[in-house]
Write a protein that holds these residues in place. Structure first.
Motif, mmCIF file in Angstrom:
data_model
loop_
_atom_site.group_PDB
_atom_site.id
_atom_site.type_symbol
_atom_site.label_atom_id
_atom_site.label_comp_id
_atom_site.label_asym_id
_atom_site.label_seq_id
_atom_site.Cartn_x
_atom_site.Cartn_y
_atom_site.Cartn_z
ATOM 1 N N TRP A 30 0.837 -1.203 0.000
ATOM 2 C CA TRP A 30 0.000 0.000 0.000
ATOM 3 C C TRP A 30 0.870 1.251 0.000
ATOM 4 C CZ3 TRP A 30 -4.891 1.160 -0.955
ATOM 5 C CH2 TRP A 30 -5.823 0.125 -0.975
ATOM 6 N N GLY A 31 1.921 1.256 0.812
ATOM 7 C CA GLY A 31 2.831 2.397 0.853
ATOM 8 C C GLY A 31 3.476 2.659 -0.497
ATOM 9 N N ALA A 32 3.827 1.584 -1.190
ATOM 10 C CA ALA A 32 4.417 1.725 -2.525
ATOM 11 C C ALA A 32 3.386 2.269 -3.514
ATOM 12 C CB ALA A 32 4.966 0.378 -2.999
ATOM 13 N N ILE A 37 6.510 4.925 -0.461
ATOM 14 C CA ILE A 37 7.762 4.183 -0.616
ATOM 15 C C ILE A 37 8.107 4.219 -2.098
ATOM 16 C CG2 ILE A 37 8.929 1.961 -0.305
ATOM 17 C CD1 ILE A 37 6.828 1.345 1.891
ATOM 18 N N ASP A 38 9.195 4.866 -2.436
ATOM 19 C CA ASP A 38 9.576 5.061 -3.834
ATOM 20 C C ASP A 38 10.201 3.787 -4.404
ATOM 21 O OD1 ASP A 38 10.356 5.953 -6.320
ATOM 22 O OD2 ASP A 38 12.033 7.153 -5.565
ATOM 23 N N VAL A 147 -1.613 -3.348 12.307
ATOM 24 C CA VAL A 147 -2.067 -2.614 11.118
ATOM 25 C C VAL A 147 -1.721 -1.129 11.249
ATOM 26 C CG1 VAL A 147 -4.074 -1.926 9.756
ATOM 27 C CG2 VAL A 147 -3.881 -4.281 10.579
ATOM 28 N N GLY A 148 -2.057 -0.541 12.389
ATOM 29 C CA GLY A 148 -1.754 0.871 12.592
ATOM 30 C C GLY A 148 -0.272 1.160 12.565
ATOM 31 N N GLY A 149 0.508 0.316 13.238
ATOM 32 C CA GLY A 149 1.959 0.494 13.246
ATOM 33 C C GLY A 149 2.560 0.321 11.863
ATOM 34 N N ALA A 154 5.059 2.683 7.014
ATOM 35 C CA ALA A 154 5.046 2.926 5.570
ATOM 36 C C ALA A 154 4.970 4.423 5.268
ATOM 37 C CB ALA A 154 3.879 2.183 4.918
ATOM 38 N N PHE A 155 4.151 5.149 6.030
ATOM 39 C CA PHE A 155 4.042 6.594 5.832
ATOM 40 C C PHE A 155 5.350 7.296 6.190
ATOM 41 C CE2 PHE A 155 3.239 10.822 7.612
ATOM 42 C CZ PHE A 155 2.823 11.453 6.441
#
Length: 160
Positions: A30-32, A37-38, A147-149, A154-155
């Motif tokens: 999801w971060g990607a 996340i580049d 999940v929150g962590g 990722a953010f």
């Protein structure tokens, strides 16, 4: 300084994998996809693909459900432990790939997975003991923290 921050984030995503093995790769995907996340033009670019994100999200949701079942084996048995090491190392590697630190971040992710597996099992056991053997509140709490962590880690990659 950047390398240290990347290794800390890789370690933390490993801790998430130690708690919930499939949550770590799902939140990294999801971060990607969200651009946190580049992974553009890197080996990990496929993690940002919508199909990858969808499949990993389904797997992670399935894990959240099966973890609540009484017959789910301990995270410390070899297959469960090894899965956490693999997903922690892999998720750390994806984070590291954004900064060309894939190998060191893989190691940090594995170390984090060991820490998350052992600490998570101990905390959940203590929580269940305090609740008269009822494991479910601890499981739900651990789900939320994982999940929150994971989303937070990722953010935070986007801020490095």
């Amino acid at each position: 300084m950047t390398q240290v921050l990347v290794l800390v984030l890789a370690l933390l995503i490993g801790v998430v994998a130690g708690s919930r093995a499939l949550t770590a790769p799902a939140v990294v995907a999801w971060g990607a996809m969200l651009g946190w996340i580049d992974v553009a033009d890197k080996w990990s670019e496929w993690m940002a693909h919508p199909i990858t994100v969808t499949v990993l999200t389904i797997f992670a949701l399935g894990e959240l459900v099966t973890d609540q079942l009484p017959m789910t084996p301990s995270r410390k048995v070899p297959p469960q432990f090894i899965a956490r090491l693999i997903t922690g190392g892999f998720s750390g590697a994806v984070i590291g790939s954004a900064f060309f630190h894939t190998f060191s971040a893989t190691g940090a992710g594995v170390v984090g997975a060991v820490l998350g597996t052992l600490a998570g099992a101990e905390l959940r056991s203590r929580f269940a003991g305090a609740k008269g053997g009822n494991d479910r509140p601890g499981a739900f709490t651990e789900d939320v923290l994982a999940v929150g962590g994971g989303v937070l880690v990722a953010f935070l990659v986007s801020l490095v």
